[in-house]
Write a protein that holds these residues in place. Structure first.
Motif, mmCIF file in Angstrom:
data_model
loop_
_atom_site.group_PDB
_atom_site.id
_atom_site.type_symbol
_atom_site.label_atom_id
_atom_site.label_comp_id
_atom_site.label_asym_id
_atom_site.label_seq_id
_atom_site.Cartn_x
_atom_site.Cartn_y
_atom_site.Cartn_z
ATOM 1 N N VAL A 1 -24.494 -4.713 -25.280
ATOM 2 C CA VAL A 1 -25.070 -3.600 -24.657
ATOM 3 C C VAL A 1 -24.571 -1.979 -24.965
ATOM 4 N N VAL A 2 -23.218 -2.205 -25.095
ATOM 5 C CA VAL A 2 -22.503 -0.858 -25.231
ATOM 6 C C VAL A 2 -22.646 -0.340 -26.689
ATOM 7 N N VAL A 3 -22.508 -1.158 -27.560
ATOM 8 C CA VAL A 3 -22.572 -0.679 -28.948
ATOM 9 C C VAL A 3 -23.939 -0.294 -29.198
ATOM 10 N N LEU A 4 -24.871 -1.211 -29.004
ATOM 11 C CA LEU A 4 -26.378 -1.053 -29.453
ATOM 12 C C LEU A 4 -26.973 0.330 -28.778
ATOM 13 N N ALA A 5 -26.454 0.573 -27.530
ATOM 14 C CA ALA A 5 -26.893 1.684 -26.647
ATOM 15 C C ALA A 5 -26.305 2.767 -27.330
ATOM 16 N N ALA B 1 -11.904 -3.597 -27.231
ATOM 17 C CA ALA B 1 -13.678 -3.474 -27.461
ATOM 18 C C ALA B 1 -13.784 -2.212 -26.638
ATOM 19 N N ILE B 2 -14.716 -1.460 -26.635
ATOM 20 C CA ILE B 2 -15.194 -0.138 -25.895
ATOM 21 C C ILE B 2 -15.456 -0.334 -24.586
ATOM 22 N N TYR B 3 -15.641 -1.454 -24.194
ATOM 23 C CA TYR B 3 -16.414 -1.862 -22.935
ATOM 24 C C TYR B 3 -15.209 -2.649 -21.975
ATOM 25 N N SER B 4 -14.129 -3.419 -22.711
ATOM 26 C CA SER B 4 -13.345 -4.267 -21.907
ATOM 27 C C SER B 4 -11.735 -4.311 -22.566
ATOM 28 N N CYS B 5 -10.822 -4.455 -21.610
ATOM 29 C CA CYS B 5 -9.495 -4.443 -21.846
ATOM 30 C C CYS B 5 -9.138 -6.082 -22.258
ATOM 31 N N GLN B 6 -10.079 -6.990 -21.970
ATOM 32 C CA GLN B 6 -10.059 -8.497 -22.326
ATOM 33 C C GLN B 6 -10.410 -8.545 -23.486
ATOM 34 N N LYS B 7 -11.272 -7.955 -24.280
ATOM 35 C CA LYS B 7 -11.668 -8.298 -25.757
ATOM 36 C C LYS B 7 -11.142 -7.359 -26.831
ATOM 37 N N GLY C 1 -11.416 0.339 -32.315
ATOM 38 C CA GLY C 1 -10.562 -0.284 -31.282
ATOM 39 C C GLY C 1 -9.963 0.952 -30.422
ATOM 40 N N PHE C 2 -9.845 0.454 -29.019
ATOM 41 C CA PHE C 2 -9.432 1.430 -28.254
ATOM 42 C C PHE C 2 -8.330 1.203 -27.449
ATOM 43 N N ASN C 3 -7.432 2.157 -26.938
ATOM 44 C CA ASN C 3 -6.342 1.688 -26.000
ATOM 45 C C ASN C 3 -6.923 1.396 -24.673
ATOM 46 N N ALA D 1 -8.192 -0.216 -17.845
ATOM 47 C CA ALA D 1 -9.562 0.595 -18.043
ATOM 48 C C ALA D 1 -9.506 0.898 -19.573
ATOM 49 N N VAL D 2 -10.536 0.804 -20.228
ATOM 50 C CA VAL D 2 -10.472 1.233 -21.488
ATOM 51 C C VAL D 2 -10.562 2.872 -21.556
ATOM 52 N N GLU D 3 -9.801 3.560 -22.473
ATOM 53 C CA GLU D 3 -9.678 4.886 -22.596
ATOM 54 C C GLU D 3 -10.636 5.128 -23.905
ATOM 55 N N GLN D 4 -11.925 5.423 -23.764
ATOM 56 C CA GLN D 4 -12.767 5.763 -24.667
ATOM 57 C C GLN D 4 -12.634 6.811 -25.558
ATOM 58 N N SER D 5 -11.737 7.769 -25.237
ATOM 59 C CA SER D 5 -11.469 8.885 -25.948
ATOM 60 C C SER D 5 -9.889 8.638 -26.868
ATOM 61 N N SER D 6 -9.526 7.404 -26.701
ATOM 62 C CA SER D 6 -8.188 7.276 -27.266
ATOM 63 C C SER D 6 -8.136 5.772 -28.239
#
Length: 350
Positions: A18-22, A127-133, A80-82, A87-92
């Motif tokens: 959902v996230v990457v294709l959007a 992953a851009i949407y989850s700290c568990q992936k 990959g994101f921190n 919560a994912v920091e999408q700017s990091s």
């Protein structure tokens, strides 16, 4: 435990897609910013089919890391994101794209052209949407959909001592715009186990948005290489693959996959859903694309077409996964896709 693992796989991949294709679809709907490059444009090497005297098609697509800049064949690179406070920091970003897809020209680690991509996924590359992936992904919108036909070629080298994952382990996937077609992947190649390569299929009728189910009419996992397959999985050597596909959602499509191990000239037909296809894994005809009653199939009536996501994707795992990927390309004939392999066969492998 198996049912829990399946639910994690379903929900995890669905949310990721959902996230990457959007993001990709949104990016393609507005003007792209120019990419900085010494040459002022994205340049790529002359394709091997041009060197072989074959005329390139407008639908030919080369997705290498030989270009200048290295990632300019792709629409998006997610390295990959921190995470902070769950919560994912999408700017990091956890690391730069050049560390997730490191260009490698060391002896034995290039299959074609000047560089391969050494794909590196470390613990904490979320992953851009989850700290568990965790995921590193190169993403491209393909412009393919219902009724289109293409030939794909690529090479992988998974190292000796490959550990797999504790969950799924997606190398790459042909996928859909998930807000329209809820799914947990459509056609993906998985290397989660330490001795197998699997093909996951999720095609045919799928639920409309808002459904609590991600199931589709045709769902199969097929072991392509490994102890439950006609040929073993091989590590520490390049594996060349090519694939012929005709995308059909409501009727049977065409899906044929060939492979060979470095050192061989001829390819072996590994998988086919074409009657009389003569593959080592011969299956009944099946859909190769998904659809639903609200949006139809990808590419119909102006809907988004298919996308490609490649790299590595897993649930959080306490070790690094690293492998080499080279020569990802789309061509319009078997001869053209074969021309891109080193030591190419003198005739198509039927």
């Amino acid at each position: 435990m198996r049912s829990v693992k399946k639910l994690l796989l379903v929900g995890g991949i669905a949310a990721f897609i959902v996230v990457v294709l959007a993001l990709v679809t949104g990016a393609l709907s507005r003007p792209k910013p120019s990419r900085p490059a010494a040459s002022g444009k994205c340049t790529n090497r002359a394709s091997s089919q041009q060197k072989a005297g074959l005329r390139p098609s407008a639908r030919d697509l080369t997705l290498s890391f030989d270009a200048d800049p290295a990632d300019c064949d792709w629409d998006s690179i997610q390295p990959g994101f921190n995470c902070a406070n769950g919560a994912v920091e999408q700017s990091s970003k956890a690391k730069p794209p050049s560390a997730a897809f490191a260009r490698d020209d060391s002896p034995g680690n290039v299959r074609g052209g000047k560089y391969s991509a050494r794909v590196v996924l470390n613990p904490g590359d979320h992953a851009i949407y989850s700290c568990q992936k965790e995921a590193v992904m190169a993403i491209k919108a393909l412009g393919e959909g219902e009724g289109s036909e293409s030939w794909w070629g690529w090479s992988w080298k998974l190292p000796l001592g490959w550990r797999g994952t504790n969950s799924w382990g997606m190398l790459f996937e042909f996928t859909v715009y998930a807000p329209y077609w809820p799914s947990y992947g459509m056609l993906n190649f998985d290397a989660a186990t330490t001795n197998s390569l699997r093909l996951g299929l999720h095609t045919g009728l799928t639920p409309n948005p808002g459904s609590g189910s991600y199931d589709s009419a045709y769902q199969k996992w097929v072991t392509l290489l490994g102890p439950d397959a006609p040929r073993p999985m091989v590590y520490g050597k390049w594996l060349d693959f090519y694939m012929h596909v005709v995308w059909h959602s409501r009727t049977s499509g065409v899906l044929e996959i060939w492979y060979r191990v470095d050192g061989q000239q001829n390819f072996t037909k590994l998988y086919s859903d074409v009657p009389g296809g003569g593959a080592l894994i011969q299956v009944p005809p099946h859909p190769t694309l998904l659809y639903n009653t609200e949006y139809g199939a990808p590419g119909e009536d102006g809907t988004p077409g298919l996308g490609l996501e490649g790299g590595f994707y897993r649930a959080n795992t306490p070790w690094t996964n690293e492998y080499w990927w080279d020569g990802m390309r789309r061509r319009q004939s078997e001869a053209a896709v074969l021309a891109g392999f080193p030591n190419a066969p003198v005739s198509p492998a039927r």
